[in-house]
Design a protein around this motif. Structure first.
Motif, PDB file in Angstrom:
ATOM      1  N   THR A   1     -60.005 -44.607  26.019  1.00 39.08           N
ATOM      2  CA  THR A   1     -59.790 -43.364  25.560  1.00 39.08           C
ATOM      3  C   THR A   1     -58.470 -43.350  24.640  1.00 39.08           C
ATOM      4  O   THR A   1     -57.632 -44.424  24.610  1.00 39.08           O
ATOM      5  N   PRO A   2     -58.467 -42.372  23.874  1.00 37.61           N
ATOM      6  CA  PRO A   2     -57.213 -42.422  23.015  1.00 37.61           C
ATOM      7  C   PRO A   2     -55.535 -42.090  23.750  1.00 37.61           C
ATOM      8  O   PRO A   2     -55.635 -41.477  24.590  1.00 37.61           O
TER       9      PRO A   2
ATOM     10  N   LEU B   1     -53.707 -39.365  24.675  1.00 34.26           N
ATOM     11  CA  LEU B   1     -53.541 -38.430  23.570  1.00 34.26           C
ATOM     12  C   LEU B   1     -54.588 -37.397  23.730  1.00 34.26           C
ATOM     13  O   LEU B   1     -55.697 -37.787  24.089  1.00 34.26           O
ATOM     14  N   THR B   2     -54.315 -36.196  23.525  1.00 31.24           N
ATOM     15  CA  THR B   2     -55.316 -34.974  23.654  1.00 31.24           C
ATOM     16  C   THR B   2     -55.489 -34.506  22.113  1.00 31.24           C
ATOM     17  O   THR B   2     -56.423 -33.903  22.163  1.00 31.24           O
ATOM     18  N   ASN B   3     -54.364 -34.483  21.261  1.00 32.55           N
ATOM     19  CA  ASN B   3     -54.334 -33.625  20.198  1.00 32.55           C
ATOM     20  C   ASN B   3     -53.377 -34.269  19.286  1.00 32.55           C
ATOM     21  O   ASN B   3     -52.199 -34.715  19.673  1.00 32.55           O
ATOM     22  N   ARG B   4     -53.481 -34.114  17.974  1.00 40.14           N
ATOM     23  CA  ARG B   4     -52.533 -34.559  16.780  1.00 40.14           C
ATOM     24  C   ARG B   4     -52.371 -33.219  15.984  1.00 40.14           C
ATOM     25  O   ARG B   4     -52.964 -32.536  15.410  1.00 40.14           O
TER      26      ARG B   4
ATOM     27  N   LEU C   1     -47.618 -35.244  18.354  1.00 40.64           N
ATOM     28  CA  LEU C   1     -48.804 -35.585  18.957  1.00 40.64           C
ATOM     29  C   LEU C   1     -48.687 -34.764  20.157  1.00 40.64           C
ATOM     30  O   LEU C   1     -47.849 -34.043  20.766  1.00 40.64           O
ATOM     31  N   GLU C   2     -49.878 -34.551  20.762  1.00 42.43           N
ATOM     32  CA  GLU C   2     -49.856 -33.884  22.137  1.00 42.43           C
ATOM     33  C   GLU C   2     -50.633 -34.750  23.217  1.00 42.43           C
ATOM     34  O   GLU C   2     -51.725 -35.377  22.889  1.00 42.43           O
ATOM     35  N   GLY C   3     -50.005 -34.914  24.429  1.00 38.06           N
ATOM     36  CA  GLY C   3     -50.589 -35.829  25.155  1.00 38.06           C
ATOM     37  C   GLY C   3     -50.225 -35.565  26.791  1.00 38.06           C
ATOM     38  O   GLY C   3     -49.491 -34.590  27.020  1.00 38.06           O
ATOM     39  N   GLU C   4     -50.885 -36.354  27.777  1.00 42.18           N
ATOM     40  CA  GLU C   4     -50.644 -36.329  29.082  1.00 42.18           C
ATOM     41  C   GLU C   4     -49.884 -37.528  29.699  1.00 42.18           C
ATOM     42  O   GLU C   4     -50.266 -38.609  29.330  1.00 42.18           O
ATOM     43  N   VAL C   5     -49.030 -37.367  30.767  1.00 44.14           N
ATOM     44  CA  VAL C   5     -48.444 -38.612  31.634  1.00 44.14           C
ATOM     45  C   VAL C   5     -48.165 -38.131  32.645  1.00 44.14           C
ATOM     46  O   VAL C   5     -47.363 -37.057  32.805  1.00 44.14           O
ATOM     47  N   ASP C   6     -48.277 -38.666  33.959  1.00 41.13           N
ATOM     48  CA  ASP C   6     -48.035 -38.330  35.156  1.00 41.13           C
ATOM     49  C   ASP C   6     -48.263 -36.970  35.466  1.00 41.13           C
ATOM     50  O   ASP C   6     -47.468 -36.061  36.240  1.00 41.13           O
TER      51      ASP C   6
ATOM     52  N   TYR D   1     -45.834 -31.777  23.958  1.00 36.42           N
ATOM     53  CA  TYR D   1     -45.710 -32.316  22.619  1.00 36.42           C
ATOM     54  C   TYR D   1     -44.813 -33.355  22.478  1.00 36.42           C
ATOM     55  O   TYR D   1     -43.838 -33.461  23.427  1.00 36.42           O
ATOM     56  N   PHE D   2     -44.642 -34.258  21.578  1.00 35.36           N
ATOM     57  CA  PHE D   2     -43.760 -35.368  21.565  1.00 35.36           C
ATOM     58  C   PHE D   2     -43.993 -36.109  19.938  1.00 35.36           C
ATOM     59  O   PHE D   2     -44.956 -35.808  19.352  1.00 35.36           O
ATOM     60  N   PRO D   3     -42.694 -36.441  19.492  1.00 32.19           N
ATOM     61  CA  PRO D   3     -42.687 -36.891  18.079  1.00 32.19           C
ATOM     62  C   PRO D   3     -43.537 -38.357  18.184  1.00 32.19           C
ATOM     63  O   PRO D   3     -43.566 -39.070  19.082  1.00 32.19           O
ATOM     64  N   SER D   4     -44.289 -38.454  17.209  1.00 27.35           N
ATOM     65  CA  SER D   4     -45.076 -39.756  16.969  1.00 27.35           C
ATOM     66  C   SER D   4     -44.671 -40.911  16.802  1.00 27.35           C
ATOM     67  O   SER D   4     -44.830 -41.993  17.119  1.00 27.35           O
ATOM     68  N   ASN D   5     -43.314 -40.681  16.195  1.00 27.81           N
ATOM     69  CA  ASN D   5     -42.523 -42.036  16.019  1.00 27.81           C
ATOM     70  C   ASN D   5     -41.918 -42.494  17.229  1.00 27.81           C
ATOM     71  O   ASN D   5     -41.320 -43.740  16.995  1.00 27.81           O
ATOM     72  N   TYR D   6     -42.031 -42.055  18.472  1.00 28.34           N
ATOM     73  CA  TYR D   6     -41.557 -42.508  19.681  1.00 28.34           C
ATOM     74  C   TYR D   6     -42.472 -43.198  20.329  1.00 28.34           C
ATOM     75  O   TYR D   6     -42.522 -43.808  21.468  1.00 28.34           O
ATOM     76  N   VAL D   7     -43.760 -43.534  19.867  1.00 28.83           N
ATOM     77  CA  VAL D   7     -44.828 -44.353  20.452  1.00 28.83           C
ATOM     78  C   VAL D   7     -45.608 -45.174  19.541  1.00 28.83           C
ATOM     79  O   VAL D   7     -45.507 -45.001  18.279  1.00 28.83           O
ATOM     80  N   ASP D   8     -46.150 -45.983  20.066  1.00 34.83           N
ATOM     81  CA  ASP D   8     -47.279 -46.876  19.453  1.00 34.83           C
ATOM     82  C   ASP D   8     -48.520 -46.490  19.692  1.00 34.83           C
ATOM     83  O   ASP D   8     -49.135 -46.847  21.063  1.00 34.83           O
ATOM     84  N   VAL D   9     -49.391 -45.804  18.972  1.00 33.92           N
ATOM     85  CA  VAL D   9     -50.571 -45.499  19.094  1.00 33.92           C
ATOM     86  C   VAL D   9     -51.514 -46.712  19.397  1.00 33.92           C
ATOM     87  O   VAL D   9     -51.847 -47.752  18.642  1.00 33.92           O
ATOM     88  N   LEU D  10     -52.173 -46.881  20.588  1.00 35.11           N
ATOM     89  CA  LEU D  10     -53.103 -48.008  20.764  1.00 35.11           C
ATOM     90  C   LEU D  10     -54.448 -47.619  20.526  1.00 35.11           C
ATOM     91  O   LEU D  10     -55.319 -48.505  19.974  1.00 35.11           O
ATOM     92  N   VAL D  11     -54.988 -46.629  21.024  1.00 33.44           N
ATOM     93  CA  VAL D  11     -56.337 -46.101  20.463  1.00 33.44           C
ATOM     94  C   VAL D  11     -56.215 -44.753  19.953  1.00 33.44           C
ATOM     95  O   VAL D  11     -55.679 -43.805  20.580  1.00 33.44           O
ATOM     96  N   ASP D  12     -56.527 -44.489  18.735  1.00 32.22           N
ATOM     97  CA  ASP D  12     -56.056 -43.304  17.760  1.00 32.22           C
ATOM     98  C   ASP D  12     -57.133 -42.095  18.270  1.00 32.22           C
ATOM     99  O   ASP D  12     -58.394 -42.498  18.756  1.00 32.22           O
ATOM    100  N   LEU D  13     -57.018 -40.882  17.819  1.00 31.27           N
ATOM    101  CA  LEU D  13     -57.695 -39.817  18.310  1.00 31.27           C
ATOM    102  C   LEU D  13     -58.948 -39.864  17.184  1.00 31.27           C
ATOM    103  O   LEU D  13     -58.889 -40.399  16.007  1.00 31.27           O
TER     104      LEU D  13
END
Length: 371
Positions: A313-314, A340-343, A349-354, A359-371
């Protein structure tokens, strides 16, 4: 005429049940509709407004259109990212509903880039010239972001708020007078036309309708003339806008000149310092493989990563800790895997954890599987 008589005949039971005041109001509305359709369909003559009045209307409409466009374009100039503008608007609306005093702030791109540089420079360490330079420039960019926040406040207070006031009060009042004038003109012309055709319209009714028409005419004319004659206020507001821009760019220029001097100092120091000696050793090769190596490398022929190790999954891996500054942002720690749920755009980016989303800035993450 036959059409309107038929309508009046059908509505006569309703009119008979109405109070005297309601009946008068309904008759005026019918008169306006009657005159309007007579002019549009049957080319009936109506009272003509003089050319000076029409010129006032033209200039007033142009002023209203320019003010409305300036307000919208000024917002786009100060906050060019549409997704971030929408985010600030949503947060502000939420805070108004909750009656919270804190106001949402637009995320300045200078601040985002500055944070990225500071984190990168910190990771490189104090012994890195590049790292020191990144931290210096990053702190400067964050300060430029604060200058931009100050610019937002000054432009809103001295330029956009007065324009809002002009649009929502003065121009709105002028449009109200002009709308009333249009209705009273139709009522006056309808009564004149009916009297001329032999209808039971008294001279007193004509006189009262004409007085009301003249009253609205004078109010509309004077309010439009006052607006156009006092345009010096709009010139002062434009001057305040230019002053705010001048102060912002002066602060940025002073800061950038200071940053350039600091970078030149780091560059001179780095070029004059002796090169650090680094020893390069060859990798020792194993002469043979033992059984444990064979087992670890999957000697049975099923080597390589299994399908379960590959995300389906993204998702993205957090490169740094992220602490939210605004409501709706997602908090996470370095190394966490975020679904990841939305760009929103290239920066967010928009996503879920815990079990939490945001929302969060994309330069804080390394995208493993893109949307």
């Amino acid at each position: 005429e036959p059409l309107f008589r038929s309508v009046l005949t059908l509505l006569s039971p309703v009119l008979e049940c109405s109070s005297a005041m309601s009946l008068t109001g309904l008759k005026k509305q019918f008169n306006k509709a009657n005159q309007y359709f007579s002019e549009k369909i049957f080319n009936a003559e109506g009272t003509k407004l003089d050319e000076d009045f029409k010129e006032l209307e033209k200039k007033t409409d142009a002023t209203a259109a320019v003010v409305d466009q300036m307000i919208n374009k000024a917002k786009e100039y100060l906050h060019p990212n549409p997704a971030a503008r929408m985010k600030v608007f949503a947060q502000s609306s939420y805070q108004k509903v909750r009656r919270q005093a804190k106001t949402a702030k637009y995320t300045q791109p200078e601040g985002v880039l500055g944070e990225c540089m500071i984190k990168g420079g910190t990771e490189l360490g104090d012994d890195s010239n590049f790292g020191q330079s990144l931290i210096s420039v990053g702190e400067g960019l964050k300060e430029m972001g604060s200058f931009k926040d100050d610019l937002d406040v000054m432009v809103a207070q001295d330029f956009m708020d007065p324009l809002h006031q002009l649009l929502s009060k003065d121009i709105k009042e002028i449009l109200h007078h002009r709308k009333k004038l249009s209705g009273r003109r139709l009522d006056f012309d309808c009564k004149k036309r009916k009297q001329a055709s032999g209808k039971n319209i008294t001279d007193e009714e004509i006189r009262v309708a004409e007085e009301k028409f003249d009253e609205s005419y004078e109010l509309s004319q004077s309010s439009m003339a006052n607006l156009l004659d006092n345009d010096v206020e709009q010139v002062q507001q434009l001057g305040a806008f230019v002053d705010a821009l001048q102060e912002y760019h002066r602060q940025c220029l002073d800061l950038l000149q200071s940053l350039k001097g600091g970078l030149d100092g780091i560059l001179d120091s780095a070029q004059s310092a002796p090169k650090a000696a680094r020893s390069v050793r060859k990798r020792e090769k194993a002469s043979k493989y033992d059984d444990s190596d064979e087992e670890e490398t999957g000697g049975g022929g099923d080597g390589g990563a299994s399908a379960d190790d590959i995300p389906s999954t993204p998702c993205a891996r957090a490169l740094y800790d992220f602490d939210p500054e605004n409501e709706g942002e997602l908090q996470f720690s370095e190394g966490q895997i975020i679904t990841l749920t939305n760009r929103l755009d290239e920066n967010w980016l928009e996503g879920e954890v815990d079990g939490k989303s945001g929302y969060f800035p994309s330069n804080y993450v390394d995208v493993l599987v893109d949307l």
